[in-house]
Design an enzyme around this catalytic site. Structure first.
Site, PDB file in Angstrom:
ATOM      1  CD  GLN A  98      -2.721   1.460   2.350  1.00 21.42           C
ATOM      2  OE1 GLN A  98      -2.157   1.866   3.360  1.00 21.42           O
ATOM      3  NE2 GLN A  98      -4.014   1.232   2.294  1.00 21.42           N
ATOM      4  CE1 TYR A 180      -2.761   9.608   6.988  1.00 24.65           C
ATOM      5  CE2 TYR A 180      -3.465   7.511   6.068  1.00 24.65           C
ATOM      6  CZ  TYR A 180      -3.100   8.286   7.159  1.00 24.65           C
ATOM      7  OH  TYR A 180      -3.092   7.734   8.419  1.00 24.65           O
ATOM      8  NE  ARG A 227      -8.428  -0.196   2.868  1.00 24.98           N
ATOM      9  CZ  ARG A 227      -8.354  -0.324   4.182  1.00 24.98           C
ATOM     10  NH1 ARG A 227      -7.556   0.460   4.886  1.00 24.98           N
ATOM     11  NH2 ARG A 227      -9.049  -1.244   4.813  1.00 24.98           N
ATOM     12  N   GLY A 311      -9.044  -6.478   9.274  1.00 20.79           N
ATOM     13  CA  GLY A 311      -7.901  -5.811   9.860  1.00 20.79           C
ATOM     14  C   GLY A 311      -7.567  -6.327  11.235  1.00 20.79           C
TER      15      GLY A 311
END
Length: 357
Positions: A98, A180, A227, A311
Site C-alpha cells: 500500500q 492522506y 482504497r 484488519g
C-alpha cells in the site's frame, strides 16, 4: 452462492481464497525506515490470506508522517521488502504494497529533518498525531504544492510502484482514504486550489486519476488497486458532497482495467457506500467494514464484492483463514500493543500463536 474459500482473480493477481488482510500501520520499521526481520515474520505468518495488503508505506521522504513506518524509496528499503515478498510467496501467499503519502497528516519530528510536508493547500491538519514518543502533538503546517511540482509527486508514486515490483511484490494499492494526500486533493475542505487540480469535481479528482493512470502505465493496470472511504472525517476530512466526488472518481477510472477498488465501508448519509461503488465501478471490489465471517459471506453471496478484508482480526489471528474454515475460536488482540516495540520486539506483533501451536 460464492464460497469465501474459493479462488478469485483481482486483475492480474490470483487469490487462493477471498480473504484479504487489510493494511494496518504497526510502527515496526527499523532505522532508515527499512522493513525489519520481525516484519518479515509477521507477514509470513499471515500468508494463508488470499491477499495481504501491507501497512501504509511512504513513496518518498516527504510522504512520511508517522513514526517507524516503512518506506519503499531507498535501496535498503527495497531489499527489506524483498525479504517480505519472498517469505510470503514461499508460504503460498500473495502480497501488494500500500503506497501511502500522508501529505499534511504529518509530524515533523517523525520525518527526516529536511523532509518537507506538502499538501494541495496550505491548511494544517487539525487532528493531533503521535510523535516519536507516542504522545499526540500538533501536525506540521504544509506547503502548498505548485502546479508544476505535481508531476514529480506522481513520479514518486511511480518509482515506488516499480520498486515494489522489483522487490517481488504482486502489485500496489494506492491509499486514497484516511485523510492522506490523494484524499486531500479529493476533498473540498482541504483542496482550495484554483488551478487544474482544484475547484470543480473534475479537477479535484485529477490528481488521483493521473496517479492511477501513471501507476497502471508503469507496472500494468492489473497490478494496481486503490482504497477509498467516502465520507470519512479522519484527519480533518469534510467533503461537501462525497457522493458526487466518489461517483466522479469511480467513473473516471472504471475503464483503466485496475485490479480492484478496496472500500472502507462506513455510514454515508443519503446512499450506502457499497451501493455507490457498485453503481459507478464495474471492476472487482474488496469490502472492508469491520466484518464478521457471517457478514462477509453475506456480502459475497449478494455479489456486491469479490473479496472481503479483515484488519484487527488479523493482528491476533495470524491463521485467520484456517480458523474461519475450521470454525475455530478467534483470539483477541491487545490494543495496548498495537504500536509498541521496535527493532526486534515481537510483543503484540508476532507472538500470537496459530491454532497448531
Amino acid at each position: 452462492m460464492t464460497d469465501i474459500f474459493s479462488p478469485t482473480t483481482l486483475g492480474d493477481i490470483t487469490l487462493k481464497n477471498r480473504i484479504v488482510m487489510a493494511p494496518m500501520t504497526r510502527d515496526r520499521a527499523g532505522p532508515g525506515d527499512v522493513p525489519t526481520d520481525i516484519m518479515v515474520e509477521y507477514y509470513r505468518q499471515r500468508a494463508s490470506a488470499g491477499l495481504i495488503v501491507t501497512e501504509g508505506t511512504q513513496p518518498s521522504r516527504a510522504g512520511k508522517g508517522y513514526f517507524r513506518t516503512p518506506g519503499i524509496h531507498s535501496v535498503d528499503q527495497v531489499a527489506g521488502w524483498r525479504k517480505v515478498a519472498d517469505a510470503v510467496h514461499d508460504a503460498g501467499g500473495k502480497i501488494v504494497v500500500q503506497l501511502m503519502h500522508v501529505g499534511r497528516a504529518a509530524v515533523q519530528a517523525n520525518k527526516d529533518a529536511d523532509a518537507e510536508t506538502v499538501a494541495p493547500s496550505a491548511i494544517r491538519c487539525p487532528d493531533k498525531i503521535p510523535g516519536p514518543d507516542g504522545v499526540p502533538v500538533e501536525t506540521a503546517m504544509p506547503r502548498e504544492l505548485a502546479t508544476d511540482e505535481i508531476p514529480a509527486v506522481i513520479g514518486e508514486y511511480v518509482t515506488a510502484a516499480r520498486n515494489a515490483i522489483a522487490a517481488g511484490m504482486d502489485g500496489v494499492e494506492l491509499h486514497c482514504a484516511s485523510g492522506y494526500l490523494p484524499m486531500q486533493f479529493l476533498s473540498t475542505n482541504t483542496n482550495q486550489r484554483t488551478d487544474r487540480y482544484g475547484g470543480p469535481v473534475e479537477n479535484r479528482i485529477r490528481f488521483v486519476v493521473e496517479t492511477l493512470q501513471a501507476l497502471a502505465d508503469a507496472i500494468g493496470p492489473g497490478r494496481v488497486g486503490f482504497r477509498i472511504c467516502p465520507g470519512v472525517r479522519f484527519n480533518g476530512m469534510d467533503d461537501a458532497d462525497p457522493h458526487e466526488t466518489y461517483a466522479a472518481l469511480l467513473r473516471a477510472v472504471d475503464n483503466m482495467g485496475l485490479a480492484y477498488c478496496h472500500l472502507i465501508h462506513i455510514p454515508l448519509k443519503g446512499q450506502d457506500a457499497l451501493d455507490l461503488v457498485n453503481a459507478n465501478w464495474n471492476g472487482p471490489v474488496i469490502e472492508n467494514a469491520g466484518l464478521t465471517l457471517e457478514k462477509a459471506k453475506a456480502v459475497l453471496d449478494e455479489g456486491k464484492a469479490q473479496a472481503v478484508s479483515f484488519g484487527y482480526l488479523y493482528i491476533a489471528n495470524p491463521d485467520l483463514a484456517e480458523r474461519f474454515s475450521k470454525g475455530a475460536p478467534l483470539a483477541k488482540a491487545n490494543r495496548d500493543q498495537f504500536y509498541t516495540g521496535g527493532g526486534e520486539d515481537h510483543r503484540g506483533y508476532t507472538d500470537y500463536p496459530a491454532l497448531d501451536a
